[in-house]
Design an enzyme around this catalytic site. Structure first.
Site, PDB file in Angstrom:
ATOM      1  N   ASP A  46      47.104  44.344  50.116  1.00  0.00           N
ATOM      2  CA  ASP A  46      45.651  44.549  49.310  1.00  0.00           C
ATOM      3  C   ASP A  46      45.878  43.570  47.862  1.00  0.00           C
ATOM      4  OD1 ASP A  46      43.617  45.572  48.226  1.00  0.00           O
ATOM      5  OD2 ASP A  46      44.237  47.702  48.457  1.00  0.00           O
ATOM      6  N   ASP A  47      44.791  42.987  47.335  1.00  0.00           N
ATOM      7  CA  ASP A  47      44.907  41.977  46.502  1.00  0.00           C
ATOM      8  C   ASP A  47      45.551  41.008  46.216  1.00  0.00           C
ATOM      9  OD1 ASP A  47      42.754  43.818  45.372  1.00  0.00           O
ATOM     10  OD2 ASP A  47      44.194  44.573  43.622  1.00  0.00           O
ATOM     11  N   CYS A  85      37.762  45.483  47.798  1.00  0.00           N
ATOM     12  CA  CYS A  85      38.555  45.804  49.207  1.00  0.00           C
ATOM     13  C   CYS A  85      37.707  46.148  50.354  1.00  0.00           C
ATOM     14  CB  CYS A  85      39.355  46.722  48.595  1.00  0.00           C
ATOM     15  SG  CYS A  85      39.225  48.010  47.864  1.00  0.00           S
ATOM     16  N   HIS A 139      38.780  50.858  54.160  1.00  0.00           N
ATOM     17  CA  HIS A 139      39.017  51.260  52.851  1.00  0.00           C
ATOM     18  C   HIS A 139      39.010  52.838  53.149  1.00  0.00           C
ATOM     19  CE1 HIS A 139      38.976  51.639  48.465  1.00  0.00           C
ATOM     20  NE2 HIS A 139      38.141  52.679  48.706  1.00  0.00           N
ATOM     21  N   ASP A 339      43.014  40.871  51.275  1.00  0.00           N
ATOM     22  CA  ASP A 339      41.583  40.905  51.512  1.00  0.00           C
ATOM     23  C   ASP A 339      40.750  40.372  50.705  1.00  0.00           C
ATOM     24  OD1 ASP A 339      42.522  42.562  49.479  1.00  0.00           O
ATOM     25  OD2 ASP A 339      41.663  44.482  49.843  1.00  0.00           O
ATOM     26  N   HIS A 340      41.075  39.691  49.619  1.00  0.00           N
ATOM     27  CA  HIS A 340      40.248  38.816  48.800  1.00  0.00           C
ATOM     28  C   HIS A 340      41.125  37.998  47.616  1.00  0.00           C
ATOM     29  CE1 HIS A 340      40.981  42.273  46.386  1.00  0.00           C
ATOM     30  NE2 HIS A 340      40.255  42.984  46.971  1.00  0.00           N
TER      31      HIS A 340
END
Length: 499
Positions: A46-47, A85, A139, A339-340
């Site tokens: 994540d992130d 997310c 999510h 995720d980004h």
């Protein structure tokens, strides 16, 4: 010996010095296909932006990401479809582009926004694979769960906001700062940073890694093909990471973002990010609050993010070591991705939820049977492409028109091969396309107000100037606008969102 010392031992052994692979040559792929259908191990982080040693950040202590890159391919121009997310994951898992109505924000449910779309794990499940979800994959754990997973999605009892130190607990007893959750409930804010006095395997992500390692033992014994997804929460805020990871990054040595202003002139549609305000920027000893966006704040934010990336690196190493120990590595495709993207103080912004470039480009690695080794892929890929790529690698057919993504399986064996020359991303009132030369965003507000952002990436790598409307860039803007129109038309089927 506490297992939390593992990182320090690795560093002492000399494994922390990663070397960027931008010029690496791909190894020749084996001409023999795997003896059976390949397994898939998908690790969501994540992130995670491209902020590892192998991505050209030598200050990062990420030996296992480096090893992953050395044994597979790393993507230099991988882009999410939505920089938040829930929506990013729903888009990847369905292989569908976002629209203004589909996958709009982090609360997205794929089941609701794309009820007829098959998910990536669903295709594997229907092909006879055992499909398992640990941690944060979708999510919402229940999203498409019955049709996507062979077993009920698993998450640990503690989450990413669970703290470990006595000083943090004492501060929480007197803390009066609150935040409102999407469901309307008001809860106390937690600190932004904690150097946790905790074994890495006893953190929330450590428990997810342990469950995944246990599943690998179980799956190896069964001999059945599997699609195993593992989602770590860090480096998502708050930056609660084991204390030894914080020790890797002395604040005095941390450099700040080179440019902290907006691209000028700033387009009307460009807004600041607010996610960081959900946490209180208390110092690690909980003695005082740090002034927002001061140099000290920037250094502490970067320290916390870096520490959390090293925590994820440690857990990645444990999981991949278990994969090798079980004998499964030879026939398992390993996919590791953020995720980004994420802003680390560029433009004085933090997190994602914006169409600024740092929030869009993300980290992506592939490793496994038939995948080149030690190579960097320059071609653009979109996250919607991962869905058809993995299906092609497993011999799973997708009927024409069911996904927007395009397989890049050919790039995995020949990293220099072309795939895309631009990528599409959308969020809130804006739609964007990115190429090697330009980053273009078009904003449309509900009141009809329009604005645009055009960045010359080659001549302005810090993204200081907005050339939208500049006659000298008219041809470039028209070309990027045409590319954007084409993407929107594909996403919407030529519907109302197309311009």
């Amino acid at each position: 010996m506490r297992s939390s010392l593992r990182l320090s031992l690795l560093i002492a052994a000399g494994f922390a010095a990663g070397v960027p692979l931008a010029a690496a040559e791909p190894a020749a792929a084996s001409a023999d296909p795997p003896a059976k259908r390949p397994n898939v191990l998908l690790l969501y982080i994540d992130d995670l932006r491209p902020q590892t040693a192998d991505y050209g950040h030598p200050q990062m202590v990420t030996p296992h990401f480096t090893r992953l890159a050395e044994n597979g391919v790393r993507f230099e121009s991988a882009y999410c479809q939505v920089p938040t997310c829930g929506a990013s994951r729903a888009s990847l898992m369905t292989g569908l582009y976002p629209t203004r109505e589909r996958f709009p924000n982090f609360l997205t449910w794929a089941e609701r926004d794309a009820p007829g779309a098959k998910t990536l794990p669903q295709r594997f499940k229907e092909a006879g694979y055992t499909t398992i979800s640990n941690g944060k994959v979708f999510h919402h754990p229940k999203d498409t769960a019955d049709r996507s997973w062979s077993e009920t999605p698993w998450k640990p009892a503690i989450g990413g906001r669970h703290y470990y130190n006595d000083a943090t607990e004492a501060w929480m007893k007197t803390n009066e700062a609150t935040r409102k959750l999407p469901n309307g409930k008001t809860v106390k804010k937690v600190p932004m940073w904690e150097a946790g006095e905790v074994d890495p395997l006893e953190t929330s992500d450590g428990l997810i890694a342990s469950k995944t390692m246990d599943d690998l033992d179980r799956l190896a014994a069964s001999g059945e093909p599997f699609f195993l997804a593992c989602g770590f929460a860090k480096p998502h805020m708050p930056f609660f990471s084991p204390e030894e990871t914080y020790a890797l990054y002395p604040r005095r040595d941390i450099e700040l973002a080179e440019y902290r202003g907006w691209p000028e002139p700033k387009p009307a549609g460009l807004r600041g990010v607010k996610e960081q305000f959900a946490y209180v920027p208390m110092t690690l000893d909980m003695k005082f609050e740090v002034k927002y966006n001061s140099d000290d704040y920037h250094r502490r934010m970067r320290q916390g993010y870096y520490a959390s990336v090293s925590h994820a690196d440690d857990l990645l190493g444990r999981v991949t070591a278990k994969l090798e120990e079980t004998g499964l590595a030879e026939n398992t495709v390993v996919v590791v991705l953020g995720d980004h993207g994420w802003l680390l103080g560029e433009h004085d912004q933090w997190a994602k939820n914006t169409l600024l470039h740092e929030a869009l480009r993300t980290a992506l690695w592939f490793r496994g049977p038939g995948v080149a080794r030690g190579a960097a892929v320059p071609s653009h890929v979109e996250f919607v492409d991962i869905h058809p790529t993995l299906c092609e690698m497993a011999g799973i057919e997708i009927p024409a028109g069911e996904v927007h993504g395009e397989s890049f399986a050919h790039v995995l064996t020949d990293p220099a091969a072309p795939h895309r020359d631009h990528a599409y991303i959308r969020f809130g009132p804006g739609d964007a396309v990115v190429s090697d030369a330009y980053h273009y965003v078009r904003y449309r507000q509900p009141n009809g107000e329009r604005s645009a952002l055009l960045i010359d990436r080659k001549n302005d790598p810090l993204h200081t100037a907005n050339h939208a409307g500049d006659p000298a860039y008219a041809a470039a803007e028209a070309d990027m606008a045409a590319k954007l129109d084409g993407k929107i038309a594909k996403a919407t089927g030529g519907g109302d969102d197309a311009e």
